[in-house]
Motif scaffolding. Structure first.
Motif, PDB file in Angstrom:
ATOM      1  N   SER A 152      21.867 -20.653 -24.436  1.00  0.00           N
ATOM      2  CA  SER A 152      21.556 -19.395 -25.118  1.00  0.00           C
ATOM      3  C   SER A 152      21.669 -18.203 -24.170  1.00  0.00           C
ATOM      4  CB  SER A 152      20.164 -19.450 -25.745  1.00  0.00           C
ATOM      5  OG  SER A 152      19.176 -19.629 -24.759  1.00  0.00           O
ATOM      6  N   THR A 153      21.308 -18.384 -22.920  1.00  0.00           N
ATOM      7  CA  THR A 153      21.436 -17.311 -21.931  1.00  0.00           C
ATOM      8  C   THR A 153      22.903 -17.019 -21.651  1.00  0.00           C
ATOM      9  OG1 THR A 153      19.347 -18.009 -20.933  1.00  0.00           O
ATOM     10  CG2 THR A 153      20.744 -16.565 -19.622  1.00  0.00           C
ATOM     11  N   ASP A 197      20.790 -22.033 -19.273  1.00  0.00           N
ATOM     12  CA  ASP A 197      20.806 -22.651 -20.594  1.00  0.00           C
ATOM     13  C   ASP A 197      21.876 -21.969 -21.470  1.00  0.00           C
ATOM     14  OD1 ASP A 197      19.175 -20.590 -22.472  1.00  0.00           O
ATOM     15  OD2 ASP A 197      18.267 -20.698 -20.478  1.00  0.00           O
ATOM     16  N   ALA A 250      17.876 -19.512 -12.717  1.00  0.00           N
ATOM     17  CA  ALA A 250      18.329 -20.875 -12.985  1.00  0.00           C
ATOM     18  C   ALA A 250      18.971 -21.490 -11.748  1.00  0.00           C
ATOM     19  CB  ALA A 250      19.310 -20.884 -14.160  1.00  0.00           C
ATOM     20  N   ASN A 310      23.541 -23.385 -13.739  1.00  0.00           N
ATOM     21  CA  ASN A 310      22.900 -24.326 -14.649  1.00  0.00           C
ATOM     22  C   ASN A 310      21.974 -23.599 -15.630  1.00  0.00           C
ATOM     23  OD1 ASN A 310      22.675 -26.915 -15.673  1.00  0.00           O
ATOM     24  ND2 ASN A 310      20.886 -27.416 -14.414  1.00  0.00           N
TER      25      ASN A 310
END
Length: 189
Positions: A56-57, A54, A109, A52
């Motif tokens: 951009s990562t 983000d 995350a 999960n």
């Protein structure tokens, strides 16, 4: 799709369509790099979705992966030795970025999800990291130093592909119930 693209690449290599001769009359399997450009970003995307992370990562990790693969390709087709090793060095730096994302950003995350999802992520992430470290080692001794025969190179990559793609997929699919129960952010309309 990961298994299908990998199978198509191996069929191309087997049928004589996915290779060419390069400097020193060594067989060069360009179909492998085409396959890696498709399947490795999909694996990173899958890891990012499990964790999960983000967007951009995930995008940064996929971008580093594309740089990694393209640099290995450029190193493989380079005729000048110093240029070959420059490309290899840049690919290792990009691989370091990928590993950093998987071991730190994605892991952080995943830790915010359920313990079971974090455990599943840990299993598939470390499987991926350990296997992906082996790819440049095979490249180093096959394409880099030409110490391995082409037959050994193909077999080594095949074993790594089975682990990195097929076993990875089986582990993820076996944790499908964990992933379904780990989605706590569902909104029903």
């Amino acid at each position: 799709y990961i298994a299908a693209f990998t199978a198509l690449a191996y069929f191309a290599m087997l049928s004589g369509q996915g290779w060419t001769a390069i400097a020193g009359c060594r067989q060069f399997f360009y179909a492998r790099f085409a396959e890696m450009l498709v399947t490795e970003p999909l694996l990173i995307l899958m890891l990012g979705l499990i964790a999960n992370a983000d967007a951009s990562t995930i995008g940064a990790a996929v971008g580093a992966d594309v740089v990694y693969i393209l640099c290995l390709y450029m190193g493989a087709v380079s005729v000048v030795t110093t240029v070959k090793w420059f490309w290899f060095l840049v690919s290792i730096i990009a691989l370091g970025g990928i590993i950093s994302s998987l071991a730190r950003s994605f892991k952080d995350a995943a830790a915010l999800r359920t313990a079971e999802v974090a455990e599943l992520y840990g299993k598939v992430a470390w499987l991926t990291i350990l296997v992906w470290i082996c790819y440049p080692v095979v490249w180093l001794f096959s394409t880099g130093f030409a110490s391995f025969s082409v037959s050994f190179e193909v077999c080594a990559y095949a074993v790594l592909d089975i682990i990195a793609k097929a076993i990875f997929s089986f582990v993820v699919m076996s944790g499908n119930d964990v992933l379904a129960s780990g989605n706590t952010n569902k909104e029903y309309v």
